[in-house]
Motif scaffolding. Structure first.
Motif, PDB file in Angstrom:
ATOM      1  N   THR A   1       0.821  -1.195  -0.063  1.00  0.00           N
ATOM      2  CA  THR A   1      -0.102  -0.017   0.027  1.00  0.00           C
ATOM      3  C   THR A   1       0.988   1.145  -0.115  1.00  0.00           C
ATOM      4  O   THR A   1       1.950   1.190   0.817  1.00  0.00           O
ATOM      5  N   PRO A   2       0.491   2.398  -0.706  1.00  0.00           N
ATOM      6  CA  PRO A   2       1.341   3.504  -0.751  1.00  0.00           C
ATOM      7  C   PRO A   2       1.448   4.214   0.682  1.00  0.00           C
ATOM      8  O   PRO A   2       0.664   4.009   1.520  1.00  0.00           O
ATOM      9  N   PRO A   3       2.459   5.087   0.710  1.00  0.00           N
ATOM     10  CA  PRO A   3       2.474   5.761   1.906  1.00  0.00           C
ATOM     11  C   PRO A   3       1.476   6.827   1.929  1.00  0.00           C
ATOM     12  O   PRO A   3       1.650   8.280   1.799  1.00  0.00           O
ATOM     13  N   VAL A   4       0.107   6.415   2.633  1.00  0.00           N
ATOM     14  CA  VAL A   4      -1.001   7.410   2.482  1.00  0.00           C
ATOM     15  C   VAL A   4      -0.663   8.468   3.372  1.00  0.00           C
ATOM     16  O   VAL A   4      -1.094   9.623   3.144  1.00  0.00           O
ATOM     17  N   GLY A   5      -0.193   8.282   4.724  1.00  0.00           N
ATOM     18  CA  GLY A   5      -0.293   9.403   5.437  1.00  0.00           C
ATOM     19  C   GLY A   5       0.674  10.447   4.976  1.00  0.00           C
ATOM     20  O   GLY A   5       0.352  11.830   4.983  1.00  0.00           O
TER      21      GLY A   5
END
Length: 337
Positions: A7-11
């Motif tokens: 999962t991409p670095p959403v934060g």
């Protein structure tokens, strides 16, 4: 928010935006060679988060500018959301990401389109091409777009036949693959003298216009295109060839035949909207037919790259090349008549 390593670095991404909301979930929604897509839900709404695997910042930014300008001209697209600094491409850890509004809609193939909707589809692609001519650089880089050399194709057929025969455990796909390869070798030998010359010029095109890159909103005949998505292959190509390729994907039956009545409605609407004449479409039909006659990308994926994701497309795609060769004149008439 818990996330897997994929999962991409959403934060880190959301901190670049003004009031994007707090992240709730991030789920993979599509697989592809050029990018990965996720449905990102936050307390402020849903977004489409795109991870561009090629990482070409300049090309991605050009795609974004194009969709922003196309939207201003009334083309149904979903331009990216700019961050607090006005940027649309976020580079985090050496990877490129873009955040788009989530588009509620569904895909529709040609079997789900009536004649009227087929005309609308052709008019839509014509609109895309005419609007791209307005918003993109006028001095476009040109390439020859050489047609396939049958000598190279014969060598590829030999390689793929050998791989299909060696494949274990052998299954019905391998048998069909060998049959189609040997069949195509004969067809190509009969038509090798019909190799088309390179086209003179190209214009800016979407580059990958097919049912999975067009979302509709609504039901039945009242459904309208909500967004043309995935502009990763935006580039300079002969525009009529994109129109023919798209029709060959939208309107192919499982048996490999084209729904020529719908193709005719689509093509006439495209010609009117794009200002293209019958001669341009006829030349494109010939080049795309030759392209299909020489094309084995699905088998290359399976036997050379050991990637089976495209296997379900092979029966119809391989049958289409044979049918198209047999019905060449009827196909030309449908596009250019």
């Amino acid at each position: 928010m818990p996330r897997s390593s994929a999962t991409p670095p959403v934060g880190d991404l959301l901190r670049r935006y003004e009031s994007p909301g707090e992240p709730l979930s991030c789920e993979r929604v599509a697989q592809g060679l050029l990018n990965r897509g996720y449905r990102l839900a936050t307390t402020r709404g849903d977004y489409f988060l795109k991870h561009h695997l090629d990482g070409d910042h300049e090309a991605i930014a050009r795609q974004h500018r194009a969709t922003e300008r196309l939207q201003a001209l009334g083309v149904p697209v979903a331009p990216p959301v700019p961050d607090a600094a006005g940027d649309t491409v976020a580079v985090i850890g050496g990877h490129c990401y873009a955040l788009h509004p989530w588009v509620h809609g569904r895909h529709r193939d040609g079997a789900q389109l009536c004649a009227v909707e087929s005309r609308r589809l052709g008019a839509l692609l014509g609109l895309v091409h005419t609007c791209l001519a307005q918003v993109m650089e006028p001095d476009v880089p040109q390439a020859e777009h050489l047609s396939a050399d049958p000598a190279d194709t014969f060598a590829l057929i030999d390689d793929l036949v050998a791989r299909a025969r060696r494949h274990r455990p052998r299954d019905v796909f391998d048998e069909l693959a060998e049959h189609r390869l040997l069949e195509r070798r004969v067809l190509l030998g009969q038509h090798a003298h019909r190799r088309p010359a390179a086209p003179v010029t190209g214009t800016w095109v979407h580059g990958d216009f097919h049912p999975l890159n067009l979302l509709y909103r609504g039901e039945g005949r009242s459904a309208e295109p909500a967004a043309i998505v995935d502009w990763d292959r935006l580039g300079v190509q002969p525009r009529a060839e994109e129109a023919v390729r798209a029709a060959a994907i939208f309107f192919v039956r499982p048996s490999g035949e084209l729904e020529l009545a719908k193709v005719r409605a689509y093509a006439r609407a495209y010609r009117r909207a794009a200002g293209a004449d019958a001669e341009e479409l006829a030349a494109a039909v010939h080049r795309v037919w030759w392209e299909r006659l020489n094309d084995f990308w699905i088998l290359r994926w399976r036997y050379q790259l050991h990637d089976r994701r495209a296997d379900p497309q092979f029966p119809a795609a391989s049958a289409l090349a044979v049918w198209w060769t047999r019905e060449y004149e009827a196909v030309c008439e449908a596009f250019a008549g």
